[in-house]
Each structure stands twice: as C-alpha cells, then as structure tokens.
Design a protein around this motif. Structure first.
Motif, PDB file in Angstrom:
ATOM      1  N   ASP A   2       4.399 -16.422   5.840  1.00 49.81           N
ATOM      2  CA  ASP A   2       3.183 -17.127   6.275  1.00 49.81           C
ATOM      3  C   ASP A   2       2.468 -17.785   5.100  1.00 49.81           C
ATOM      4  OD1 ASP A   2       3.511 -16.518   8.904  1.00 49.81           O
ATOM      5  OD2 ASP A   2       2.033 -14.889   8.941  1.00 49.81           O
ATOM      6  N   ASN A   3       2.458 -17.088   3.955  1.00 53.31           N
ATOM      7  CA  ASN A   3       1.707 -17.573   2.802  1.00 53.31           C
ATOM      8  C   ASN A   3       0.206 -17.659   3.081  1.00 53.31           C
ATOM      9  OD1 ASN A   3       1.380 -18.418   0.180  1.00 53.31           O
ATOM     10  ND2 ASN A   3       1.764 -20.579   0.626  1.00 53.31           N
ATOM     11  N   LEU A   4      -0.344 -16.525   3.481  1.00 54.87           N
ATOM     12  CA  LEU A   4      -1.801 -16.438   3.645  1.00 54.87           C
ATOM     13  C   LEU A   4      -2.451 -16.559   2.271  1.00 54.87           C
ATOM     14  CD1 LEU A   4      -2.280 -13.528   6.221  1.00 54.87           C
ATOM     15  CD2 LEU A   4      -2.065 -15.973   6.649  1.00 54.87           C
ATOM     16  N   PRO A   5      -3.696 -16.986   2.238  1.00 54.71           N
ATOM     17  CA  PRO A   5      -4.367 -17.207   0.951  1.00 54.71           C
ATOM     18  C   PRO A   5      -4.345 -15.989   0.036  1.00 54.71           C
ATOM     19  CG  PRO A   5      -5.691 -18.073   2.736  1.00 54.71           C
ATOM     20  CD  PRO A   5      -4.528 -17.384   3.368  1.00 54.71           C
ATOM     21  N   TYR A   6      -4.519 -14.817   0.591  1.00 58.62           N
ATOM     22  CA  TYR A   6      -4.668 -13.665  -0.294  1.00 58.62           C
ATOM     23  C   TYR A   6      -3.347 -13.218  -0.930  1.00 58.62           C
ATOM     24  CZ  TYR A   6      -3.295 -10.632   3.684  1.00 58.62           C
ATOM     25  OH  TYR A   6      -2.660 -10.052   4.733  1.00 58.62           O
ATOM     26  N   THR A   7      -2.240 -13.786  -0.506  1.00 49.28           N
ATOM     27  CA  THR A   7      -0.979 -13.376  -1.137  1.00 49.28           C
ATOM     28  C   THR A   7      -0.958 -13.768  -2.609  1.00 49.28           C
ATOM     29  OG1 THR A   7       0.026 -15.450  -0.382  1.00 49.28           O
ATOM     30  CG2 THR A   7       0.363 -13.504   0.980  1.00 49.28           C
ATOM     31  N   GLU A   8      -1.733 -14.783  -2.941  1.00 49.99           N
ATOM     32  CA  GLU A   8      -1.810 -15.223  -4.328  1.00 49.99           C
ATOM     33  C   GLU A   8      -2.494 -14.196  -5.207  1.00 49.99           C
ATOM     34  OE1 GLU A   8      -2.551 -19.617  -5.760  1.00 49.99           O
ATOM     35  OE2 GLU A   8      -3.546 -19.216  -3.852  1.00 49.99           O
ATOM     36  N   ILE A   9      -3.439 -13.493  -4.643  1.00 49.65           N
ATOM     37  CA  ILE A   9      -4.199 -12.547  -5.464  1.00 49.65           C
ATOM     38  C   ILE A   9      -3.738 -11.115  -5.246  1.00 49.65           C
ATOM     39  CG2 ILE A   9      -6.230 -14.023  -5.560  1.00 49.65           C
ATOM     40  CD1 ILE A   9      -7.452 -12.199  -3.409  1.00 49.65           C
ATOM     41  N   MET A  10      -2.651 -10.945  -4.529  1.00 51.56           N
ATOM     42  CA  MET A  10      -2.100  -9.595  -4.418  1.00 51.56           C
ATOM     43  C   MET A  10      -1.530  -9.214  -5.787  1.00 51.56           C
ATOM     44  SD  MET A  10      -0.381  -9.780  -0.633  1.00 51.56           S
ATOM     45  CE  MET A  10       0.454  -8.197  -0.582  1.00 51.56           C
ATOM     46  N   ASN A  11      -1.285  -7.940  -5.932  1.00 53.86           N
ATOM     47  CA  ASN A  11      -0.883  -7.470  -7.240  1.00 53.86           C
ATOM     48  C   ASN A  11       0.431  -6.716  -7.138  1.00 53.86           C
ATOM     49  OD1 ASN A  11      -0.768  -6.656  -9.840  1.00 53.86           O
ATOM     50  ND2 ASN A  11      -2.525  -5.268  -9.739  1.00 53.86           N
ATOM     51  N   PRO A  12       1.535  -7.274  -7.539  1.00 52.87           N
ATOM     52  CA  PRO A  12       1.708  -8.640  -8.064  1.00 52.87           C
ATOM     53  C   PRO A  12       1.663  -9.671  -6.942  1.00 52.87           C
ATOM     54  CG  PRO A  12       3.840  -7.618  -7.820  1.00 52.87           C
ATOM     55  CD  PRO A  12       2.827  -6.558  -7.454  1.00 52.87           C
ATOM     56  N   PRO A  13       1.413 -10.930  -7.324  1.00 54.47           N
ATOM     57  CA  PRO A  13       1.387 -11.991  -6.323  1.00 54.47           C
ATOM     58  C   PRO A  13       2.663 -11.991  -5.486  1.00 54.47           C
ATOM     59  CG  PRO A  13       0.554 -12.810  -8.385  1.00 54.47           C
ATOM     60  CD  PRO A  13       1.028 -11.415  -8.656  1.00 54.47           C
ATOM     61  N   LEU A  14       2.492 -12.164  -4.202  1.00 55.38           N
ATOM     62  CA  LEU A  14       3.601 -11.984  -3.261  1.00 55.38           C
ATOM     63  C   LEU A  14       4.465 -13.238  -3.124  1.00 55.38           C
ATOM     64  CD1 LEU A  14       4.744 -10.021  -0.995  1.00 55.38           C
ATOM     65  CD2 LEU A  14       3.300 -11.328   0.581  1.00 55.38           C
ATOM     66  N   THR A  15       5.750 -13.031  -3.259  1.00 63.82           N
ATOM     67  CA  THR A  15       6.697 -14.092  -2.902  1.00 63.82           C
ATOM     68  C   THR A  15       6.789 -14.138  -1.383  1.00 63.82           C
ATOM     69  OG1 THR A  15       7.990 -13.895  -4.927  1.00 63.82           O
ATOM     70  CG2 THR A  15       9.118 -14.764  -2.994  1.00 63.82           C
ATOM     71  N   THR A  16       6.653 -15.329  -0.838  1.00 63.46           N
ATOM     72  CA  THR A  16       6.563 -15.402   0.624  1.00 63.46           C
ATOM     73  C   THR A  16       7.077 -16.739   1.135  1.00 63.46           C
ATOM     74  OG1 THR A  16       5.055 -15.085   2.491  1.00 63.46           O
ATOM     75  CG2 THR A  16       4.210 -16.336   0.628  1.00 63.46           C
ATOM     76  N   ILE A  17       7.260 -16.820   2.425  1.00 59.49           N
ATOM     77  CA  ILE A  17       7.687 -18.066   3.054  1.00 59.49           C
ATOM     78  C   ILE A  17       6.441 -18.814   3.508  1.00 59.49           C
ATOM     79  CG2 ILE A  17       8.927 -19.095   4.979  1.00 59.49           C
ATOM     80  CD1 ILE A  17      10.805 -17.849   3.027  1.00 59.49           C
ATOM     81  N   HIS A  18       6.320 -20.027   3.052  1.00 56.06           N
ATOM     82  CA  HIS A  18       5.145 -20.824   3.417  1.00 56.06           C
ATOM     83  C   HIS A  18       5.302 -21.389   4.824  1.00 56.06           C
ATOM     84  CE1 HIS A  18       1.732 -23.511   3.024  1.00 56.06           C
ATOM     85  NE2 HIS A  18       2.499 -24.492   3.464  1.00 56.06           N
ATOM     86  N   ASN A  35      -5.937  -3.573  -4.463  1.00 55.20           N
ATOM     87  CA  ASN A  35      -5.417  -2.387  -5.114  1.00 55.20           C
ATOM     88  C   ASN A  35      -6.154  -2.128  -6.421  1.00 55.20           C
ATOM     89  OD1 ASN A  35      -3.870  -0.267  -5.918  1.00 55.20           O
ATOM     90  ND2 ASN A  35      -2.019  -1.475  -6.312  1.00 55.20           N
ATOM     91  N   PRO A  36      -7.047  -1.176  -6.495  1.00 56.31           N
ATOM     92  CA  PRO A  36      -7.482  -0.288  -5.407  1.00 56.31           C
ATOM     93  C   PRO A  36      -8.440  -1.006  -4.462  1.00 56.31           C
ATOM     94  CG  PRO A  36      -8.797   0.112  -7.345  1.00 56.31           C
ATOM     95  CD  PRO A  36      -7.776  -0.911  -7.752  1.00 56.31           C
ATOM     96  N   ARG A  46       0.831  -1.202   0.000  1.00 53.97           N
ATOM     97  CA  ARG A  46       0.000   0.000   0.000  1.00 53.97           C
ATOM     98  C   ARG A  46       0.870   1.258   0.000  1.00 53.97           C
ATOM     99  NH1 ARG A  46      -3.090   2.765   4.279  1.00 53.97           N
ATOM    100  NH2 ARG A  46      -2.432   1.180   5.774  1.00 53.97           N
ATOM    101  N   ALA A  47       1.901   1.256   0.842  1.00 56.35           N
ATOM    102  CA  ALA A  47       2.781   2.425   0.914  1.00 56.35           C
ATOM    103  C   ALA A  47       3.502   2.644  -0.411  1.00 56.35           C
ATOM    104  CB  ALA A  47       3.781   2.241   2.056  1.00 56.35           C
ATOM    105  N   LEU A  48       3.995   1.542  -0.973  1.00 51.93           N
ATOM    106  CA  LEU A  48       4.720   1.667  -2.234  1.00 51.93           C
ATOM    107  C   LEU A  48       3.803   2.207  -3.327  1.00 51.93           C
ATOM    108  CD1 LEU A  48       6.761  -1.664  -2.224  1.00 51.93           C
ATOM    109  CD2 LEU A  48       7.604   0.643  -1.736  1.00 51.93           C
ATOM    110  N   HIS A  49       2.592   1.703  -3.345  1.00 53.03           N
ATOM    111  CA  HIS A  49       1.649   2.139  -4.358  1.00 53.03           C
ATOM    112  C   HIS A  49       1.337   3.625  -4.207  1.00 53.03           C
ATOM    113  CE1 HIS A  49      -2.399   2.462  -6.297  1.00 53.03           C
ATOM    114  NE2 HIS A  49      -1.726   1.828  -7.226  1.00 53.03           N
ATOM    115  N   GLU A  50       1.210   4.016  -2.967  1.00 49.64           N
ATOM    116  CA  GLU A  50       0.928   5.429  -2.689  1.00 49.64           C
ATOM    117  C   GLU A  50       2.046   6.325  -3.164  1.00 49.64           C
ATOM    118  OE1 GLU A  50      -1.551   5.700   1.323  1.00 49.64           O
ATOM    119  OE2 GLU A  50       0.178   7.046   1.288  1.00 49.64           O
TER     120      GLU A  50
END
Lengths: 368, 368
Positions: free
Chosen positions: A304-320, B313-314, A285-289
């Motif tokens: 954590d690899n929460l479910p919504y990380t897949e649909i973030m934009n761009p999809p988030l690289t994360t530790i499962h 986003n948004p 959010r901060a970066l986008h702003e």
DNA sequence: TTTCTTGTGGAAAACGATTTCGATTTCTTT
DNA sequence: AAAGAAATCGAAATCGTTTTCCACAAGAAA
C-alpha cells in the motif's frame, strides 16, 4: 469564565455585517438575498439579460454588460444554485462513496478525486457507507435522485452496482470487486503484480521460506495479492508452503498474531510478506517483542505504501498502491461520462511498484 | 488484451437495466425519469396529492395514499432534489472546508462531521482550500450561493470568517485562529493545557532540561502549546531555556533537524516535547540515527495522538486531541443553527488529555 | 331538514434561474 | 433611400416540487 461563552445571535450578526448591502437593498425594497429579477429591475434591464451577462453570452452590448456587472458586484449577488440546477438538469455535484472515513488508506483517493473535481469546477459530496448494507440502501435511493451528476464508488457491492446501472446516472467504480465479466467503468490496481513483485524481490535476495499474511479477506485485491505471491514461488520452482500462509484480516493485530505463530514454527520463515502495511506494523511489533531485528533476522515487505511506512523503524519496503492516481483517473473518467463522451478505456488498471527501503536483506547464512 | 477494455456505452446500459420501468413508462408516454406530474396522472390524482403522500401529510385518505405509494414504488420514482431545494429554500447539504485532504490529522474531524450529518439525513460537501487565498475566494463565492444550508470551516482565515458573517449563512468554525474577541460559533481544543500537561508530566518524571520543538508555526494552537510548555516550566520554578525551544513547522523533517541540533548542544536535553506527532516521528528518526534509545536515553512526548503513534517503536506518549469530537460537536452546533435555534454555548473548547505509553522514563542519573 | 364541522382533494401560484424565439434597433449594402 | 443583415434585448415558457387556499362531500349536531 462565563463571559467568554457569549451567546451568539445569528440575526444580530447578519444585520451588522450586511449593513452596506442592506441599505442599498432597502432603497429597492429588497428583503433578503437579491435575485436575478431584482438585479434586473435595478439595472433597468430584463431578467434574461442579466442571465446572459452571468453566463457570458455574446448577445449583450458592452455598456449593458458593464452596467449589469456593476450592479451584481455592488449588491453581492450570487445566483441560486438550486434554481440553476433545476433548469439546467445539472447540479454541479459528484458523489463519492467510501466504505469508511477513518481509514487513512482512502485518503489519497479522496484527495485525487477532489483535485480533479476542483479543476472542473464541480463539488464533491462525500458519503461513508460503513460497510453496512442498510447504509447502502439509504444512499442508493438518496443518490439516484438527480441530486448529483455522477457517482464514484470505492469497493462497491454487487447490489450497489446493480442499482447504479439501473439508475442511468454516470458512475465509475474504484477497486471494483466484481467478476471479470463486469463491463462497468472501473479503476483498479495491479494487486497480482504487486504480490508477485514483492515475493520475487524477496526470492532474489535469497529467501526460500517466505510467509504471507492476509489470507482471510475475501476482497478481490487480497485474493490477487496472495495469488501473486504463490505465482512467484511457483515461478521460482519453490513449492507452496501452507504453514507459511497465515490468516489475516488486514489489521495491525492480525499481523501481530500471525507473526507470533510464525515464530513458533519448527522452521520459521526468513521473510514475511504482509498483505498490507497495517499488518506489517503488527509484524514489526511482534518481532520487536521477541527481540528480532529487521532486516537482519527477518525481512519484511508491506503493501500500500501508507505514509507512516517511511517513518517506521526501519523504514518499510512496500508495494506502492497509486491511490492518488486511482482517485484522479476515476474522477477524470466520470467527468467524461457526465459530459456525454464515450470512454475508450472503461476499465483501467493502474500499476503498482516496489518501494525499496530498509526492511529487507539477504537471509542469514544457514538460518543460524 | 484489447478484448477486456470493452467500450462502455452508457445509453445501452441504461436501456438494458431499466427495461421493466421503461415498459410501464412507455404505456403512459413517459420518456425519461418520471416526475411528480406523471405519477399523479398515472395514479389519477393531482400533483399536490402526490406531494402530500411524499411528505407524509395527514390530509390524504388511506386508499389514495396507498394507491399513490404503489405507483411510486412501481415506477421507481424519486423526487428531484433541485426542484425541492428551490421551493423549500433548503438543499440538505452542508459544506465542510478543510485546508488539506492529504493530511490525516483532519480525518477524524471529517469522520465526526460525517457521522452527525448522516444521522440528521444531511449530506456532506467537501472542499479543500489548500491554504491558498485564491482557493478561499473561490469557495467563498461558490459556497454562499445557497447551495448548502450551512458551513463548517477548519482553520479559517480572517477573511473567510468575514465573508461567512456577511453571507448570513449558518456556520461553525473548527480550530478558529481568531482573537479572543471573536464571537462566531467555534470549537477548539485546549492546546495550552495540553502543552502544560505534557511538560508537567516530564517534570514529574524528574526531567529538568526539556526541549520543545515547533516554535515556527504562527497557528494559534501552536502558540498555545508552547505557552503551556513555558507555563509548566515556570510553575515548576525552572527558568526558560531559549536554546531548548526549537524551530519546527510541524513536519517530520523539522522534528528530525531540530533533534540533531539539540544533540549537538553542550548540554543536551533529557526529554523532548514535540509540538505534534509528526515532529515526534522525526525526533525518533534522529535519535535512532544517533544511536540513542527511547526512553532510556531520551524521553519524547508528542501531541495529537495520531493513529500511528501506537505502533511507533516504542509507542509514543502523546497528548490526545479529540478530533472526532471536534467534528461531532461542530456539526451538532451547526445543525442547531440551521434549525434556527440559538446556541447557549457558541464557543466550545474540548479537553485534551495525556495518553501514557512507553516513550518516557525518568532521566538517567547525572546525565551520563 | 338544515347548518356546522371535518376530512379530502385540486387549481394555481410560487421558488429563481435558463432558454427559445420573436421584436426591435442599428449598421451595411445596393 | 430602401432593403437586407446583424446585433441587441425581452416576453413568456420551462424545470419539478411545495404550499396556500378554496371547493366539495360526508358525517355530526341542531
């Protein structure tokens, strides 16, 4: 309008729906729900015989068994759990204690526990402690009254563990915060390795200035994550950069604020390792702003690899974080303990791993 | 490495931690956990007297009461729930049946139920039916055995409701699918109004071509949502446009695919009303892939107001489904029923409302 | 002093299942 | 045919608590 708010009269419904059972019941002078004794009387056998049929014991002849089974079926008999629990000393219930219920992080843990218990024919009693000590005291006394056969505690406090050990009931800890000396059975994840792997991944991409967000939390997992981060920097021969280690209490807002501060630095980082995915969302959010695009202008890694990380934009690289398995193995261990078995591995640590998506890339040449 | 996997011996721990209770217990020849009878013997009173103290009855003199309380405290006595449940006919347990546990939609419902039950001193037994009929049969027989005082069912099937009514146990339905004639106590949300409001909102912004995604699901809430959408179009004097009503089974993937199809239309819509937030996430993904920006080139509205809609986003404009209140009111109603009271409003419908964020704007002039 | 309350405490019967153990019947064996 | 073995069933005890009802003592009213 009013018409649809019809008054629901429970006893009416009861009478209506249970009619067919009721009529048979009346013939034998039964008032409410049949008991084993009534079934026995109707079937013309003794109470123990019915019990034996119910429990599938061998010393019942086929004709008798079938007759009893027929009566049971016919009258819709189900045995009273409380009586059974009293006699057998087992309730068929397992307690799961979670800090909060409105945190989706715990959801897969819950699901995993539920799966295993369901397979074992046990039922799950859910309690939320809300991080409050008073709540803990309440459940401690209420939980150790033999009302459950075993207890699973997520993020237990020291006092909780003491109480549990004193109670003599089987229990397994999930995300145990305790020191290394604790011998209580527990399941954790490799938070340190997670932090190490995430940071190493960013280093391999060529990043030199990598920020970490989430220094505030005193939770053991948080401490391990930042320790892994530092170790990776150290292993790469890079010095620690205190100005890049940001406070963060693992909320979205703290990720947001930390990022804003990082961007105001004379020399901002080229990558951010957020201690968890919620903070990573705040980073986005901060970066986008500020008009920075991920990953071209800033790489981001979560945890954590929460479910919504897949649909973030761009999809988030994360530790499962293997939360489902956390629940499953803890429950499996508890079942062993309830069964009186010994655990050959009382302290299990489940591996984390990197889930590569699209939030990371090599840093820009020369940082502008 | 091996050293830290110390074998955990339950009986050892038991011996160690319970030492102080144990020594006292030994003096009075008590083996395990004390019972009321043993407390009574130690205190030099009768069993009923201890029970009276435990239950705060009036016919116990102060000195006796204090003496008994002291002994109870000293020996860490807690009463056996199973015995209590057997005698009183109440277990202090309430069953909550959810279709799935790994769906965060249900989380606030669970939380609401847990809150109310906790305030009432009852405990929550959680069961996931996994949408499978066999599972339902299993819990139906297991749940109607007086092991819980009442039952809460989310998205109940017809058969489940029948079984529940037959059991005679108090129950409340959440998201009841049933026809309007059903008189069972239930709590729902205004899905129709939600669909109507969302669509009207887009119409007011000036959109004429509004797509709806989520036509596949046979669930009552889904049907109501699309009905609300159609009614709003109708009220605005617009014809229905079947090509803009897309299939969708309320998953992210179906939102994605529906959007791709919509974009291939000769005349694509200027706004998309996704039947739920997950589908809206799929819409976002498809739009982003095609290089369309929200809301300038496409307005999007969701439904449910899941937590992550805030960090999309948004941020997604969506219809808030009051799920916490759903759980709270259902639990409150159930408590009334358990208490033998009548419900003056057995069928409650909770209002939804629009949460305006940043995913909608007026359509572009002249559609290009 | 006698009678009537009022206050305390306990004996015993539930609650509904399981379990032990002994009694009966049936089936083999010699 | 008699004796032993195996299969089948039931009487009674038991789990730990609550509840009803009665007994007894102390104090109040006559």
């Amino acid at each position: 309008m009013i018409a649809q708010w019809l008054c629901y009269n429970r006893s009416e419904t009861f009478r209506g729906e249970q009619a067919q059972h009721k009529s048979m019941a009346r013939r034998h002078n039964i008032d409410g729900r049949p008991t084993i004794a009534q079934i026995a009387r109707i079937a013309g056998v003794s109470v123990p015989t019915v019990s034996k049929v119910l429990n599938g014991r061998a010393d019942v002849s086929l004709p008798t068994r079938e007759k009893v089974e027929r009566i049971i079926e016919e009258y819709g008999f189900v045995r009273n759990r409380a009586a059974r629990a009293l006699r057998k000393g087992k309730t068929g219930l397992v307690d799961l204690l979670l800090p909060r219920l409105d945190d989706e992080y715990y959801l897969p843990i819950l699901e995993g526990v539920a799966q295993v218990l369901r397979e074992a024919g046990l039922r799950l009693v859910l309690t939320a402690t809300d991080y409050k000590p008073e709540e803990e005291v309440r459940w401690i006394t209420t939980v150790t009254d033999h009302s459950t056969d075993g207890i699973l505690v997520v993020l237990p406090s020291e006092r909780a563990i003491e109480q549990l050990e004193r109670s003599g009931l089987p229990f397994v800890l999930i995300h145990n915060q305790g020191g290394l000396q604790a011998t209580a059975p527990s399941v954790r994840i490799t938070s340190w390795e997670g932090g190490f792997v995430a940071t190493t991944y960013l280093l391999r991409l060529g990043h030199q200035r990598i920020a970490y967000i989430g220094k505030t939390s005193p939770a053991r997992d948080a401490i391990e994550r930042i320790a892994g981060y530092r170790a990776a920097l150290d292993a790469a021969g890079l010095p620690l950069m205190p100005e890049l280690e940001c406070d963060g209490d693992f909320t979205e807002a703290s990720g947001y604020q930390a990022t804003l501060r990082l961007l105001e630095l004379p020399e901002p980082p080229t990558a951010i390792f957020a201690g968890n995915d919620r903070q990573a969302a705040g980073v986005y959010r901060a970066l986008h702003e500020r008009g920075l695009v991920v990953p071209e202008q800033m790489s981001v890694v979560g945890f954590d690899n929460l479910p919504y990380t897949e649909i973030m934009n761009p999809p988030l690289t994360t530790i499962h974080a293997p939360r489902l398995e956390l629940g499953r193995t803890a429950a499996t261990m508890l079942l062993r303990l309830i069964n009186g078995e010994q655990l050959e591995m009382p302290r299990v640590v489940l591996p984390t791993h990197l889930v590569e998506r699209q939030s990371c890339s090599p840093p820009r040449q020369q940082q502008e």
